[in-house]
Write an enzyme that holds these catalytic residues in place. Structure first.
Site, PDB file in Angstrom:
ATOM      1  N   THR A   1      -1.962   5.656  -3.701  1.00  0.00           N
ATOM      2  CA  THR A   1      -2.455   5.404  -5.036  1.00  0.00           C
ATOM      3  C   THR A   1      -1.141   5.247  -5.715  1.00  0.00           C
ATOM      4  OG1 THR A   1      -2.707   7.493  -5.728  1.00  0.00           O
ATOM      5  CG2 THR A   1      -4.705   6.495  -4.854  1.00  0.00           C
ATOM      6  N   ASP A   2      -1.418   4.473  -7.080  1.00  0.00           N
ATOM      7  CA  ASP A   2      -0.266   4.423  -7.928  1.00  0.00           C
ATOM      8  C   ASP A   2      -0.626   5.233  -9.054  1.00  0.00           C
ATOM      9  OD1 ASP A   2      -2.385   3.271  -9.670  1.00  0.00           O
ATOM     10  OD2 ASP A   2      -1.639   1.258  -9.410  1.00  0.00           O
ATOM     11  N   ALA A   3       0.318   5.093 -10.022  1.00  0.00           N
ATOM     12  CA  ALA A   3       0.116   5.969 -11.218  1.00  0.00           C
ATOM     13  C   ALA A   3      -1.226   6.193 -11.994  1.00  0.00           C
ATOM     14  CB  ALA A   3       1.368   5.756 -12.382  1.00  0.00           C
ATOM     15  N   GLY A   4      -2.136   4.947 -11.843  1.00  0.00           N
ATOM     16  CA  GLY A   4      -3.270   5.005 -12.135  1.00  0.00           C
ATOM     17  C   GLY A   4      -4.505   5.463 -11.580  1.00  0.00           C
TER      18      GLY A   4
ATOM     19  N   ILE B   1      -5.175   4.342  -8.474  1.00  0.00           N
ATOM     20  CA  ILE B   1      -5.707   3.201  -7.746  1.00  0.00           C
ATOM     21  C   ILE B   1      -4.912   3.082  -6.473  1.00  0.00           C
ATOM     22  CG2 ILE B   1      -7.496   2.452  -9.542  1.00  0.00           C
ATOM     23  CD1 ILE B   1      -5.632  -0.140  -9.834  1.00  0.00           C
TER      24      ILE B   1
END
Length: 136
Positions: free
Chosen positions: A17-20, A22
């Site tokens: 996942t990324d910082a968001g 997702i």
């Protein structure tokens, strides 16, 4: 197992996942790559043996349509279907589905068969072509 029924399961880990929160977009390509490798393996085709013979399947073109995000801990299915088989290339259609069967991403991947030494197109070896032709 026919193409229509082939899928490779993927679990989303925090590292995907990324910082968001997702799944980072490039990871969808990794999931599709793994599914194609496992699809080939299910047909008795081991890519390390091809490499020993100086032959490789390489990605030439990818189209990716990201529809809905996947999130941490999601269980996904990555499908593999041969759309077109040519003398020295294969076009795959792939889809990433959530556990409810909803499409999260779709892709079309053009794979070229190359002779490694020259990195030029090379006819898919006949024994493999027979296996791949039967998979369509």
């Amino acid at each position: 197992m026919s193409d229509a029924n082939f899928y490779w399961p993927v679990r989303i880990y925090y590292e995907d996942t990324d910082a968001g929160g997702i799944v980072y977009n490039a990871n969808y390509l990794k999931f599709m790559e793994r599914a194609r490798t496992e699809w080939l393996r299910s047909k008795g085709i081991e890519q390390d043996r091809l490499l020993e013979e100086g032959v490789a399947f390489v990605v030439r073109r990818i189209e990716l349509d990201l529809r809905k995000p996947a999130r941490f801990n999601d269980a996904l299915k990555v499908t593999v279907t041969v759309k077109m088989l040519k003398r020295a290339s294969i076009v795959f259609e792939q889809e990433i589905l959530d556990d409810a069967g909803l499409s999260l991403a779709r892709g079309e991947v053009l794979i070229a068969c190359v002779q490694i030494a020259q990195m030029k197109p090379f006819a898919i070896p006949e024994p493999l072509m027979g296996v791949l032709s039967g998979a369509r």
